[in-house]
Design a protein around this motif. Structure first.
Motif, PDB file in Angstrom:
ATOM      1  N   SER A 176       0.812  -1.226   0.000  1.00  0.00           N
ATOM      2  CA  SER A 176       0.000   0.000   0.000  1.00  0.00           C
ATOM      3  C   SER A 176       0.840   1.267   0.000  1.00  0.00           C
ATOM      4  O   SER A 176       0.309   2.360  -0.213  1.00  0.00           O
ATOM      5  CB  SER A 176      -0.909   0.005   1.233  1.00  0.00           C
ATOM      6  OG  SER A 176      -0.167   0.272   2.424  1.00  0.00           O
ATOM      7  N   LYS A 177       2.128   1.137   0.238  1.00  0.00           N
ATOM      8  CA  LYS A 177       2.994   2.315   0.357  1.00  0.00           C
ATOM      9  C   LYS A 177       2.903   3.174  -0.904  1.00  0.00           C
ATOM     10  O   LYS A 177       2.968   2.677  -2.020  1.00  0.00           O
ATOM     11  CB  LYS A 177       4.438   1.880   0.594  1.00  0.00           C
ATOM     12  CG  LYS A 177       5.399   3.022   0.849  1.00  0.00           C
ATOM     13  CD  LYS A 177       6.733   2.479   1.340  1.00  0.00           C
ATOM     14  CE  LYS A 177       7.755   3.580   1.499  1.00  0.00           C
ATOM     15  NZ  LYS A 177       8.302   4.037   0.231  1.00  0.00           N
ATOM     16  N   GLY A 178       2.750   4.479  -0.698  1.00  0.00           N
ATOM     17  CA  GLY A 178       2.653   5.410  -1.814  1.00  0.00           C
ATOM     18  C   GLY A 178       1.243   5.594  -2.334  1.00  0.00           C
ATOM     19  O   GLY A 178       1.021   6.408  -3.236  1.00  0.00           O
ATOM     20  N   LEU A 179       0.275   4.866  -1.762  1.00  0.00           N
ATOM     21  CA  LEU A 179      -1.107   4.931  -2.232  1.00  0.00           C
ATOM     22  C   LEU A 179      -2.003   5.525  -1.150  1.00  0.00           C
ATOM     23  O   LEU A 179      -1.594   5.692  -0.004  1.00  0.00           O
ATOM     24  CB  LEU A 179      -1.595   3.534  -2.627  1.00  0.00           C
ATOM     25  CG  LEU A 179      -0.773   2.830  -3.709  1.00  0.00           C
ATOM     26  CD1 LEU A 179      -1.223   1.384  -3.879  1.00  0.00           C
ATOM     27  CD2 LEU A 179      -0.878   3.582  -5.032  1.00  0.00           C
ATOM     28  N   GLU A 180      -3.250   5.825  -1.527  1.00  0.00           N
ATOM     29  CA  GLU A 180      -4.198   6.395  -0.577  1.00  0.00           C
ATOM     30  C   GLU A 180      -5.610   6.009  -0.976  1.00  0.00           C
ATOM     31  O   GLU A 180      -5.906   5.819  -2.153  1.00  0.00           O
ATOM     32  CB  GLU A 180      -4.060   7.924  -0.518  1.00  0.00           C
ATOM     33  CG  GLU A 180      -4.281   8.597  -1.859  1.00  0.00           C
ATOM     34  CD  GLU A 180      -3.994  10.090  -1.850  1.00  0.00           C
ATOM     35  OE1 GLU A 180      -4.721  10.823  -2.549  1.00  0.00           O
ATOM     36  OE2 GLU A 180      -3.053  10.512  -1.156  1.00  0.00           O
TER      37      GLU A 180
END
Length: 747
Positions: free
Chosen positions: A623-627
């Motif tokens: 999920s890193k870098g996402l929202e």
């Protein structure tokens, strides 16, 4: 000219950079890619670059590199300049590849060398691990806990020990390469080590692995970094040439760099170069399975000769979620009960956007934070998630939503449960997305019958795959299924495909097909015989021939072409492999047992907005870098997120190993001891188990922080008691719940 860009004050400070060294600490959602790409454009337009010079932008992933290239190109075009000139955007591995290709002979490589991906590397290791397990069976059995029954020990030896040994070998190989450890004399030193046999086994695997790479004429990703560094150190003239070519280096995601990756950039920058490093040490979550070291960026930013700056303002999350994240930082730094891990998180705190900012934080009126401290079993957590998601989607049908889990297996369980409950869900961030797996599986099934057309069952399955576009209609699906059953029942496929004299239709006379069934059989026969005749082509070309005759969506066509590139690489790197070996790899992809280079939605620029109304299930690492509008952070117990308390569990301390030894940490400690002593230093010959546990606690605190900062409007954190009902809510969850209960959200 371009429209005026509204910059925050902190972004303006970064864009004042001209020369020298700068370190920038950015918070989640602060627009660091936006800021760094604008800095790149400003430097391109204001720096007197010579015709052979470029601004070099280095980042972590392919998707990030593509994003930078697009942003820089668009901005230059808006300013009336031609895109693609005066700058280069590369991943660290892409940059290393470029460097090696300047002088490959320096490190004994041909001009055209192959690069194997992680899955190919694992295939090599799988064979080597199997060999050493046979030759070291007695020793490895002695590692197992004596309290286990003989039957259980035998089962573990067969099922769990190969994976553990593979993980140890991977860490050994990565560490030796990243730290440039000289293994000359290592075997003699092993006699004084606390775990000589484990190290000796890993050394055997390492040598076998390197021999396998050499045989293939290929290198792996770790070799890319190692050999690039060697090229620069062996040829000072090359280093000077590249310093001239790239007078300014901008580095993104600097918290994920390893020592050797940083050393490469240091060589390119030189003593008087220009280097901007941007990252968020609080999001350094790859340390546990790579050689990344988040302390490298912290040390760089704190240097006296480095100009430091912050990007603290973020419009991603609501104020409630920002306050939660900031309290986590403050609590870890000031009050975490384990003093040694208080350096896990660091400032700056996240600041909401000021009035007039183009990216307003989601209003608190739309924000919701649910911190579920009530104990739930693993199954009860699934029931809770399904009910909550159903309600959320009913009220917010056009929203983005994600369910995050630390362990990949738990994510898969959540995925399957939500599917059973008919909740719209996507696996686009899982190991290999479903669409890719389906395409790989279809090609594998078709190739099976093309390579062996005498099997009626293979041919019947290919018929169904060829007509899979008819599956949406129940009547058409039944027709295809009934016709495939006819193919499956014929005794000789050649009477259908290549009849000598009789009409091919006579092969089905006893089944009395309808006219429509004969039409389906005839069209498939025409296509299949063309495939069969094309089977003399190289396998990647055969795949293209097959793909041309399939009814494919545009996304499936893109997947097919990537599969073709992948298969071509496999063939080159494994010259002894047969077509059946290649087909096996496609089946592995279809079964989600392997991924491959540059594949998967995440690497190709995953966009949550394309999945509105669907639940994305993924690991927190992915999920890193996402929202997302709504985020569920699950399984927040003291197994997935240990806090260093007595009774906490650690995934690296295997229950089936005698005394629950952390073999991986012991191995890394001994490698460090060897390198230290070989270089004339002194190191205590006593592995510190508590220190290894503290490293895990730090890593999980950062992962917890990453998980909660993915949420824009709504955040729910849940936990479960684990497989045996022994786990507790993690320390971080309890602390945040207490913060919420005490009115922490009140300004």
């Amino acid at each position: 000219m371009s429209e005026k860009v509204v910059l925050r004050r902190s972004q303006e400070e970064v864009l004042k950079y001209r020369t020298g060294l700068m370190g920038v600490a950015a918070v989640p959602g602060s627009g660091k890619t936006f800021t760094l790409s604008h800095l790149a454009v400003k430097l391109i337009m204001s720096t007197a670059l010579e015709s052979d010079q470029e601004i070099l932008v280095v980042t972590f992933s392919n998707s990030a590199a593509d994003n930078f290239s697009t942003r820089i190109g668009n901005r230059l075009r808006e300013n009336g300049l031609m895109e693609g000139f005066c700058y280069r955007v590369r991943t660290l591995h892409g940059l290393a590849n470029d460097i090696i290709h300047e002088r490959p002979e320096l490190v004994g490589l041909p001009s055209e060398f192959g690069i194997i991906d992680e899955a190919e590397s694992n295939e090599i290791l799988k064979d080597l691990v199997s060999q050493v397990m046979e030759t070291n069976r007695d020793f490895l059995m002695e590692l197992l806990d004596e309290d286990l029954s003989e039957k259980k020990r035998t089962e573990i030896f067969r099922t769990k020990l190969p994976d553990l040994l593979t993980k140890l070998a991977i860490q050994f190989i990565k560490t030796v390469k990243d730290r440039r450890i000289d293994l000359d004399g290592f075997e003699d030193w092993l006699e004084t080590s606390a775990m000589p046999e484990i190290l000796r086994i890993c050394l055997t695997i390492y040598r076998g692995y390197q021999a396998a790479l050499s045989y293939r004429g290929a290198i792996d990703f770790d070799d890319l970094i190692l050999y690039a560094h060697q090229c620069l150190t062996l040829d000072p003239q090359l280093t000077e040439q590249l310093r001239h070519r790239w007078p300014i280096i901008l580095e993104d995601e600097a918290q994920d760099s390893s020592k050797l990756q940083q050393a490469i950039l240091e060589l390119l920058v030189g003593d008087n170069g220009n280097w901007v490093r941007v990252g968020d040490p609080n999001q350094a979550i790859y340390e546990s399975f790579t050689t990344a070291d988040p302390n490298l960026l912290k040390s760089f930013v704190s240097r006296e000769d480095v100009l430091s700056a912050d990007l603290p303002v973020s419009g991603r999350s609501s104020r409630k979620i920002i306050m939660l994240a900031n309290h986590l930082i403050d609590w870890v730094r000031s009050d975490h009960p384990v003093f040694a891990v208080r350096d896990a998180l660091s400032e700056p705190f996240i600041e909401p956007t000021p009035p007039g900012d183009p990216q307003k934080n989601p209003p608190d009126s739309e924000s919701q934070v649910e911190l579920i401290t009530q104990a739930m079993t693993a199954d009860q957590e699934l029931v809770y998630l399904a009910g909550s998601l159903r309600n959320w989607l009913a009220e917010n049908p056009d929203s983005t939503v994600a369910v995050l889990s630390f362990i990949n297996n738990r994510a898969s369980i959540i995925m399957e449960y939500l599917k059973q409950k008919q909740i719209p869900v996507s696996d686009a961030l899982m190991k290999v997305p479903g669409e890719t797996r389906n395409s790989a599986g279809a090609i594998a099934l078709l190739m099976r019958s093309v390579l062996d057309p005498t099997r009626p069952d293979y041919l019947a399955k290919s018929f169904e795959v060829f007509h899979r576009n008819l599956a949406d209609s129940p009547d058409s699906a039944d027709l295809v299924s009934a016709t495939a059953k006819m193919i499956r029942s014929i005794s000789h496929t050649e009477n259908y495909l290549y009849p000598l004299e009789a009409n091919w239709k006579e092969a089905f006379a006893e089944f009395e097909p309808s006219d429509l069934q004969f039409e389906l059989l005839g069209s498939f026969r025409k296509v299949f015989t063309r495939w069969n005749q094309a089977s003399i082509l190289p396998i990647d070309q055969l795949m293209l021939v097959i793909g041309q005759d399939l009814a494919l969506e545009s996304s499936e066509i893109a997947i097919l072409h990537k599969l073709v590139v992948f298969v071509n690489s496999l063939s080159k790197n494994n010259p002894t492999w047969t077509r059946l070996d290649i087909r096996k790899q496609l089946i592995e992809i279809a079964n989600n047992k392997r991924g491959f280079l540059n594949f998967g939605q995440n690497e190709d620029g995953f966009n949550p907005d394309h999945y509105r109304g669907k639940v994305i299930v993924a690991t927190t690492h992915k999920s890193k870098g996402l929202e997302w509008d709504k985020v569920y952070l699950t399984s927040a117990n003291n197994y997935d997120f240990p806090g260093g308390e007595p009774g906490d569990s650690y995934t690296s301390e295997k229950y089936f190993i005698k005394n629950s030894r952390n073999l991986e940490a012991e191995l890394l400690y001994d490698l460090e001891a060897w390198q230290t002593e070989k270089n004339g230093g002194i190191m205590l010959r006593q592995y510190d188990k508590q220190s290894a546990r503290e490293d895990v606690v730090r890593d999980r605190l950062r992962l917890f922080y990453v998980g909660l900062t993915r949420a824009k409007k709504s955040l729910t954190i849940t936990w479960n008691t684990g497989s045996y009902g022994r786990q507790k809510a993690c320390l971080a969850l309890n602390e945040l719940a207490e913060f919420q209960k005490s009115g922490g959200f009140i300004d």
